[in-house]
Every structure is written in structure tokens, then in C-alpha cells.
Write a protein that holds these residues in place. Sequence first.
Motif, PDB file in Angstrom:
ATOM      1  N   VAL A   1      59.721  40.067  90.761  1.00  0.00           N
ATOM      2  CA  VAL A   1      60.052  38.865  89.988  1.00  0.00           C
ATOM      3  C   VAL A   1      58.975  38.662  88.927  1.00  0.00           C
ATOM      4  O   VAL A   1      57.914  39.279  88.957  1.00  0.00           O
ATOM      5  N   ALA A   2      59.266  37.743  88.001  1.00  0.00           N
ATOM      6  CA  ALA A   2      58.461  37.639  86.784  1.00  0.00           C
ATOM      7  C   ALA A   2      57.024  37.192  87.031  1.00  0.00           C
ATOM      8  O   ALA A   2      56.103  37.659  86.370  1.00  0.00           O
TER       9      ALA A   2
ATOM     10  N   HIS B   1      55.828  39.335  93.441  1.00  0.00           N
ATOM     11  CA  HIS B   1      55.374  38.759  92.179  1.00  0.00           C
ATOM     12  C   HIS B   1      54.569  39.819  91.424  1.00  0.00           C
ATOM     13  O   HIS B   1      53.349  39.898  91.521  1.00  0.00           O
TER      14      HIS B   1
ATOM     15  N   ASP C   1      60.267  41.141  85.582  1.00  0.00           N
ATOM     16  CA  ASP C   1      61.473  40.374  85.873  1.00  0.00           C
ATOM     17  C   ASP C   1      62.637  41.338  86.117  1.00  0.00           C
ATOM     18  O   ASP C   1      63.397  41.663  85.207  1.00  0.00           O
TER      19      ASP C   1
ATOM     20  N   GLY D   1      65.677  35.246  90.439  1.00  0.00           N
ATOM     21  CA  GLY D   1      65.738  35.307  88.980  1.00  0.00           C
ATOM     22  C   GLY D   1      67.120  35.485  88.399  1.00  0.00           C
ATOM     23  O   GLY D   1      67.306  35.361  87.187  1.00  0.00           O
TER      24      GLY D   1
END
Length: 340
Positions: A171-172, A188, A192, A276
Motif C-alpha cells: 500500500v502507498a 506499507h 500503491d 487502496g
Amino acid sequence: MHKTLGFLTVLLVTTLARAGEAPPLPALKIDPARTAVVGLSSGAYMAGQVQMAYPELFPNAALVAGGPYGCAGGKLEVALGSCMKGVPAPGVAAMVASATRRSAAGEIGALKDLAHARVYLLHGKGDALVAPAVAEAGAHFYEQLRDGTPGLKAMQVHDDGQRAFAHNLPVAGKGDDCDKSVAPYLGHCGFDAAGEIFAQMFGKPAHAASAAKGELRTFDQDALRPGGTDVFLADTGYVYLPPACLAGKPCGLVVAFHGCKQNAAAVGKAFVEDAGFNRWADVYAVAVLYPQTRASFAPLNPQACWDWWGYSGADYDTRQGVQLRWVVNAVRALGLPAGH
């Protein structure tokens, strides 16, 4: 008597309230030209099965940390060995030949419906659960299928396997879990993945994504059982509706399959809210269906995985598989036209 009536009244109200928590899926104006299945781990295997069984519905697929279609061959020991650890290496050529035979026999969809398919395979170099070699075998499966099947030269296969992350969905945001495989399995990594998946499936975005502005709703999964058959799913699933879909405009459809131990009973709404997909669904005007599995010991599925080795029956990865037929019922209920 009054106590009995009171108890029955409370029971009835409770039952109605529970039923009200999971309404049917809403009917939308689904654009059949913009559909895709995506998934992580067991969800990636499931996405590949849906694509191969019903390519007329879902020619596009994004597989994160998954292997080739038909890898397990209905055997749990093969799933745990060759299809996760890569030892022995998956026999890609044999799987391509099997898929070709199964298509000709009508067990899965017509390969011609993959003529303009987009397939995106994302996997991390640090994945210790599903070996990078297994994900590479997944890419080779599509490449060999494309190159060896008349009419499939235009199929797009993008193998994205050089990023440094573990067994998770990147994820972004940045954090300390990118190189770990820990609940809720959203790494993390500063990458993304959801945005890249949408771009791979539907082209470059018109603008950047912001906070999701649509609605995340629950729906009754049991109502979609094919013939009332148990499909080993949870009672309740989720669907995200971007503003365009809520306004009655035509919208695309993504079915997003969580991984093992990533169902709502295990991680809450982490996958359905934080992966997301919803932010990008707004940008692309695409509804996102989040089906939910359930854990069980009979059949043996304690980690609530999607069926990619046969716990739901011998035809689990064909057009007759109960979980695959459930998916078809769900997308029909959402409004995917019957002619597709």
C-alpha cells in the motif's frame, strides 16, 4: 403467556435487525467492457480460476503472489509444496495443455475470450510464503498460453516481480511491515499496488486518487448460493460503490479476493477499507465486490482460504465449482448483463 410473546417479539425483532444488516446487492449499470478479478495469495489463485472458467465475464486479472491456473490439481499436498514452495517446480507446459483440453471440453471458458485480456502478475522478491519462482510460473503459464493458442497474440501479460516486499499487498504509505507477512497483510511499502492494478486493468487514470467518497455496504452472501448449496463463505460480504455508480451512471466492476487469514472475521475491515482499491474505484467509476470466506475444519480450511485445491469439491476450478458459480450469481445480481 405474556413472557412467551415478549420473548418471541424480541426474537423476531432481533432476526429482522440481523437480516437488515446484510441486504441484497444493489442493481447497477455494469459496463461489461470494464471488468476484472484481482486477488492476493489464495485470492490470486481464485482470481485466476474465475478468469479461466469465465473469461467471457472477466478477461482481465491481477494476481498478487499467486501461481498458475490448475497448479494444485485437486491435491492439498501439491498446493502446499509445488504451488507455494516451488519444490518441485510447477509443470507449466502440462498446465497449459490441461487448460487447453479443459476449455475444449467446456469445463472452463473458451480461450478465444482471452484475446484482449490484460493480466498483471505482482509478487515480491522477499516473499517467503509463496516462492517467487511459483509466481514466475504463473506468468509463464499466461505467456505460453498466449504464444501457443491461435488468436491470443494480443493478450497482455505484465510480470512485475522485481519489487522488494514480503507476502502482502503493498500500500502507498511507508512503515515497518513491508518486509513482513503479518496481519492484515497490507505492507506499507510506499508502493500503491491498488493504483497500479487499476492502471494495468483499465489504463492510465484521469487524475490522482484522493480519499474514497463512495459507500461501503454489506450484503447477504447466503442469498447467492447456487441452488442453496453451501459455498463455504461468510454470511456477509462487502461492496464498495463509488459516487458515479450511486448516481446510476454506467460503471465497471472489480471482484477483489482477500488472502488466507485476511477475511473480515480475521482482520475486520482492513482489506475492504485500507487496501487502496476504493480510492481508485472513484477515479475509474468501478464498483468493487469484496466476497468473504469463512474458516472451517470440515472441510479443512482453518485459515479461511479461497478454494484453490479442492475442499469444496472436485470441480472447484471449473465452471461447475460452487464458489465460482457463486461469483457468477453475485455479478449477475450487481447487473453484469446476461449476454456476457
